[in-house]
Design an enzyme around this catalytic site. Sequence first.
Site, short mmCIF file in Angstrom:
data_model
loop_
_atom_site.label_atom_id
_atom_site.label_comp_id
_atom_site.label_asym_id
_atom_site.label_seq_id
_atom_site.Cartn_x
_atom_site.Cartn_y
_atom_site.Cartn_z
CB CYS A 100 -0.92 0.02 1.22
SG CYS A 100 -1.97 1.50 1.27
CG ASP A 202 -2.05 -0.12 -15.52
OD1 ASP A 202 -2.68 0.42 -14.59
OD2 ASP A 202 -1.06 0.42 -16.06
#
Length: 346
Positions: A100, A202
């Site tokens: 993160c 992506d």
Amino acid sequence: MQIGSFDMARPVMLAPMEDVTDRSFRKLCKRFGADVVYTEFISAEALRRGVEKSLRKMRFDTDEEPAVIQIFGNAEEAMAEAAVIAAEAGPSWIDINFGCPAKKVAGKGAGAALLKEPEKMARITAAVVKAVSLPVTVKTRLGWDRDSLNILDIVPRLEDAGIAALAIHGRTRSEMYKGVADWEWITRVKEKATVPVIANGDIWSALDAAAMFAQTSADAIMIGRGAIGNPFIFRQARELLDTGKVSWQPDYHDRIAAAIEHLKMSIEYKGEKYGNLEMRRHYATYLKGLPRVSQIRNQIVREDQWERTVEILQSYEVACEGYEREGRLRDYAEFINDHSQRLILK
């Protein structure tokens, strides 16, 4: 790919995302074909203190399985104790968040910040592995920045610590979610690793999902932002991987129905106030490309009564039927076609 009792060829997983992968969204993604779902990431310290909001994030139903609980923290003892608490909730495995990039996580020495401390990362991992009988996996990034791409040095450390698999996002922490995910580096991680590798970054369409498998040879893929407001991506990806084609595209009926179902589950699990508020981030993507969508979106994000929101969405569906009869949904069809073409060209 095998992790514990889970064994499946080329699984497509829902990535852990704060304030997104809650119970209602996980259920919806499972319904549309996600093979594995992850919880939101959960603070180890909050679990140790018994914070109800964090404990609630670990609750899931049998129709979500296999479900994975992800925890984060920067101390061995806290992470080990949190893992024991998480294991009691009955997940298929436990995942450690070493990726993160958010300031509230990385800024406190957890998440992607631990990429700067590979030895500590390995110690925390080993402590969690030792504390529980469930499989333990890790999700991380390529490095802190482009000048410190150290993931290939980290992989064997994590394997020695006992991980069952590694999920890798193709960006550094400094890149956050900007630019393009580096699939070539994910390929290099796959070549280096001896445990299964889950590729992330992506994947915006079924075509991207197939391309990720083809380019990286990953054992599994993980879809994050590409699933927000678009749980249909799992059904499409699974169909493409299994049959070589995608025969189904969600129309406005599907999108509006999913938005309503998502809202109702959100209300059920979080109550009227928070269930309604937290759904507002999803409407834009559910309705993207539909005619006069900005006007409808502006109405529903200001609406405090969830029943009224449902009425607005149902009325909008009727309006879309009228646009379709008048041929005014052509722009939407062109939008979907252009979007698909861009993905193919990518």
